[in-house]
Design a protein around this motif. Structure first.
Motif, PDB file in Angstrom:
ATOM      1  N   GLY A  25       0.799  -1.222   0.000  1.00 46.42           N
ATOM      2  CA  GLY A  25       0.000   0.000   0.000  1.00 46.42           C
ATOM      3  C   GLY A  25       0.830   1.270   0.000  1.00 46.42           C
ATOM      4  N   LEU A  26       2.139   1.140  -0.017  1.00 45.19           N
ATOM      5  CA  LEU A  26       3.012   2.326   0.001  1.00 45.19           C
ATOM      6  C   LEU A  26       3.050   2.947  -1.400  1.00 45.19           C
ATOM      7  CD1 LEU A  26       5.999   1.042   2.164  1.00 45.19           C
ATOM      8  CD2 LEU A  26       4.456   2.908   2.760  1.00 45.19           C
ATOM      9  N   ALA A  27       2.049   3.774  -1.679  1.00 47.35           N
ATOM     10  CA  ALA A  27       1.944   4.349  -3.015  1.00 47.35           C
ATOM     11  C   ALA A  27       2.626   5.701  -3.128  1.00 47.35           C
ATOM     12  CB  ALA A  27       0.479   4.469  -3.420  1.00 47.35           C
ATOM     13  N   CYS A  28       2.665   6.450  -2.025  1.00 46.36           N
ATOM     14  CA  CYS A  28       3.227   7.799  -2.137  1.00 46.36           C
ATOM     15  C   CYS A  28       3.928   8.215  -0.848  1.00 46.36           C
ATOM     16  CB  CYS A  28       2.126   8.805  -2.461  1.00 46.36           C
ATOM     17  SG  CYS A  28       1.028   9.161  -1.096  1.00 46.36           S
ATOM     18  N   ALA A  29       4.826   9.186  -1.001  1.00 45.64           N
ATOM     19  CA  ALA A  29       5.622   9.653   0.136  1.00 45.64           C
ATOM     20  C   ALA A  29       4.756  10.368   1.170  1.00 45.64           C
ATOM     21  CB  ALA A  29       6.718  10.583  -0.365  1.00 45.64           C
ATOM     22  N   PHE A  30       3.791  11.124   0.716  1.00 49.91           N
ATOM     23  CA  PHE A  30       2.930  11.882   1.629  1.00 49.91           C
ATOM     24  C   PHE A  30       2.164  10.929   2.552  1.00 49.91           C
ATOM     25  CE2 PHE A  30      -0.759  14.722   2.508  1.00 49.91           C
ATOM     26  CZ  PHE A  30      -0.055  15.806   3.001  1.00 49.91           C
ATOM     27  N   CYS A  31       1.715   9.812   1.989  1.00 48.39           N
ATOM     28  CA  CYS A  31       0.979   8.832   2.799  1.00 48.39           C
ATOM     29  C   CYS A  31       1.924   8.102   3.754  1.00 48.39           C
ATOM     30  CB  CYS A  31       0.301   7.803   1.898  1.00 48.39           C
ATOM     31  SG  CYS A  31      -0.519   8.491   0.471  1.00 48.39           S
ATOM     32  N   ALA A  32       3.142   7.864   3.310  1.00 53.61           N
ATOM     33  CA  ALA A  32       4.096   7.096   4.123  1.00 53.61           C
ATOM     34  C   ALA A  32       4.584   7.872   5.335  1.00 53.61           C
ATOM     35  CB  ALA A  32       5.282   6.688   3.248  1.00 53.61           C
ATOM     36  N   LEU A  52       9.775   3.321  -1.226  1.00 56.52           N
ATOM     37  CA  LEU A  52       8.449   3.233  -1.845  1.00 56.52           C
ATOM     38  C   LEU A  52       8.461   2.292  -3.046  1.00 56.52           C
ATOM     39  CD1 LEU A  52       7.541   7.029  -1.762  1.00 56.52           C
ATOM     40  CD2 LEU A  52       6.711   5.256  -0.223  1.00 56.52           C
TER      41      LEU A  52
ATOM     42  N   TYR B  89      -4.905  -4.217  -0.691  1.00 55.60           N
ATOM     43  CA  TYR B  89      -3.519  -3.775  -0.805  1.00 55.60           C
ATOM     44  C   TYR B  89      -2.697  -4.697  -1.694  1.00 55.60           C
ATOM     45  CZ  TYR B  89      -4.423  -0.970   3.397  1.00 55.60           C
ATOM     46  OH  TYR B  89      -4.922  -0.082   4.305  1.00 55.60           O
ATOM     47  N   ASP B  90      -1.724  -4.094  -2.331  1.00 55.24           N
ATOM     48  CA  ASP B  90      -0.680  -4.853  -3.008  1.00 55.24           C
ATOM     49  C   ASP B  90       0.584  -4.002  -2.914  1.00 55.24           C
ATOM     50  OD1 ASP B  90       0.671  -6.763  -4.433  1.00 55.24           O
ATOM     51  OD2 ASP B  90      -0.898  -6.964  -5.951  1.00 55.24           O
ATOM     52  N   GLY B  92       2.928  -1.302  -3.348  1.00 56.76           N
ATOM     53  CA  GLY B  92       2.852   0.019  -3.949  1.00 56.76           C
ATOM     54  C   GLY B  92       1.491   0.388  -4.488  1.00 56.76           C
ATOM     55  N   LYS B  93       0.457  -0.251  -4.005  1.00 57.19           N
ATOM     56  CA  LYS B  93      -0.880  -0.006  -4.553  1.00 57.19           C
ATOM     57  C   LYS B  93      -1.947  -0.235  -3.505  1.00 57.19           C
ATOM     58  CE  LYS B  93      -3.749  -2.775  -5.796  1.00 57.19           C
ATOM     59  NZ  LYS B  93      -4.534  -3.936  -6.221  1.00 57.19           N
ATOM     60  N   ARG B 125       1.981   3.429  -7.552  1.00 61.58           N
ATOM     61  CA  ARG B 125       3.192   4.210  -7.702  1.00 61.58           C
ATOM     62  C   ARG B 125       3.142   5.054  -8.984  1.00 61.58           C
ATOM     63  NH1 ARG B 125       5.759   6.332  -5.002  1.00 61.58           N
ATOM     64  NH2 ARG B 125       7.846   6.073  -5.853  1.00 61.58           N
ATOM     65  N   ARG B 148       2.196   9.743 -12.078  1.00 62.86           N
ATOM     66  CA  ARG B 148       3.414  10.234 -11.431  1.00 62.86           C
ATOM     67  C   ARG B 148       4.543  10.073 -12.465  1.00 62.86           C
ATOM     68  NH1 ARG B 148       2.950   7.726  -6.964  1.00 62.86           N
ATOM     69  NH2 ARG B 148       2.658   9.496  -5.566  1.00 62.86           N
ATOM     70  N   GLU B 153      11.760   8.521  -4.727  1.00 59.80           N
ATOM     71  CA  GLU B 153      11.705   7.772  -3.472  1.00 59.80           C
ATOM     72  C   GLU B 153      11.234   8.657  -2.316  1.00 59.80           C
ATOM     73  OE1 GLU B 153      11.576   5.116  -2.124  1.00 59.80           O
ATOM     74  OE2 GLU B 153      12.331   3.589  -3.475  1.00 59.80           O
ATOM     75  N   TYR B 154      11.031   8.015  -1.178  1.00 60.68           N
ATOM     76  CA  TYR B 154      10.656   8.728   0.034  1.00 60.68           C
ATOM     77  C   TYR B 154      11.732   9.767   0.354  1.00 60.68           C
ATOM     78  CZ  TYR B 154       8.621   9.334   4.667  1.00 60.68           C
ATOM     79  OH  TYR B 154       8.030   9.851   5.785  1.00 60.68           O
ATOM     80  N   ARG B 187       7.500  15.053   1.791  1.00 60.49           N
ATOM     81  CA  ARG B 187       7.222  14.476   3.106  1.00 60.49           C
ATOM     82  C   ARG B 187       5.792  14.789   3.547  1.00 60.49           C
ATOM     83  NH1 ARG B 187      11.056  14.651   7.823  1.00 60.49           N
ATOM     84  NH2 ARG B 187      10.164  12.590   8.146  1.00 60.49           N
TER      85      ARG B 187
END
Lengths: 91, 215
Positions: A25-32, A52, B89-90, B92-93, B125, B148, B153-154, B187
């Motif tokens: 579920g880590l789709a974006c930095a803002f959410c993370a 991500l 969930y999957d 990155g999704k 992503r 996107r 990356e983060y 962030r």
């Protein structure tokens, strides 16, 4: 006795070190950001590194602290994601 | 004047960054999370600033309080609840479906309207897809697709470009807008904006630009 020891090792990561979590579920930095914030609140957590593109979160934990998989699952869930796998870093 | 004011009040920016700008998405903030958003909206000569506070009651239930101050001394407000009732969930999704309810008040006339709607979406992503239907003083239906361009990356700046299609109906009047939009985040900071371009005469372009921070 062996069974108890094995069980403890299975459900707990009590000796600190580096953990690698596969988080979906880590789709974006803002959410993370929420996940990073919650993980950094844990006692003994020295570093949180989120990738991500790989869906991976690395946790560096002080040797005197440890968390069960259930605790980590709850934190990840409350952050809006799901924990699929957690293991010790091979490094 | 009154109609335009109501339109501004109904602007559906729900205080969560990775959502359509004029439509809705199913996203909710993390449990215990607080979001604060300041937003500028403009339609014709009318301008207003809205302030929103968002709170994550749980990871699936978000509460939003919205206050609007017009440049022409009008005021309004809204309270909304979003409940994420399904998610999948999957890596990155995430796919999700949320229900939205609430109330919005026009402080000039004192008229209150109940809000109700449903939003579904996919965040990944690379791609974003959203669709929603809502009712308040009018009926809304929206779709949006986002991309996107760079998979940063983060801890790196993140840009998503959106194209929305927004339909509105009130009585016999129907409006359709094509709406390019963007969201840029770094962030826990986000800046997002867009313009609704009417496809037929009689309506004016609407602009929205907002800044948001999550705590």
């Amino acid at each position: 006795m062996r069974f108890i020891i094995a069980l403890v090792i299975l459900v707990s990561f009590a000796v600190g070190g580096e953990l690698v979590m596969r988080v979906d579920g880590l789709a974006c930095a803002f959410c993370a950001y929420g996940l990073e914030k919650k993980l950094k609140k844990l006692k003994g957590v020295k570093r949180v590194e989120i990738s991500l593109n790989r869906g991976i979160v690395r946790l560096e934990i002080d040797q005197s602290f440890g968390y069960t998989r259930e605790e980590l699952e709850r934190i990840v869930r409350e952050s809006g994601f799901i924990l699929r796998e957690v293991r010790r870093s091979a490094e | 004047m009154k109609r335009a004011l109501l339109l501004l009040l109904m602007y559906p920016l729900l205080g969560f960054s990775h959502e359509p700008i004029f439509g809705l998405g199913p996203g909710t903030i993390f449990r215990g999370g607080v979001g604060v958003e300041a937003e500028y909206v403009k339609e014709g000569s009318l301008q207003a600033v809205a302030t929103e506070v968002l709170y994550g009651l749980t990871e699936d239930v978000s509460l939003t309080l919205r206050a609007l101050q017009g440049f022409e001394r009008f005021r309004g407000g809204a309270f909304r609840v979003k409940v994420r009732v399904w998610k999948d969930y999957d890596r990155g999704k995430v796919d999700a479906l949320s229900l939205i309810g609430g109330i919005t008040t026009d402080a000039v006339s004192g008229t209150s309207y109940l809000l109700g709607g449903v939003a579904v979406g996919r965040e990944s992503r690379r791609w974003y897809f959203f669709a929603d239907m809502r009712t308040a003083d009018r009926f809304y239906a929206d779709t949006a697709v986002g991309i996107r361009p760079w998979l940063t990356e983060y801890l790196k700046p993140d840009l998503v470009l959106l194209s929305e299609l927004n339909y509105e109906q009130k009585g016999n009047k129907r409006f359709l807008f094509v709406s390019p939009a963007f969201f840029f985040t770094y962030r826990n900071l986000a800046v997002k904006g867009g313009v609704q371009i009417p496809t037929s005469g009689g309506e004016k372009e609407r602009y929205a630009l907002s800044a948001e921070v999550h705590f």
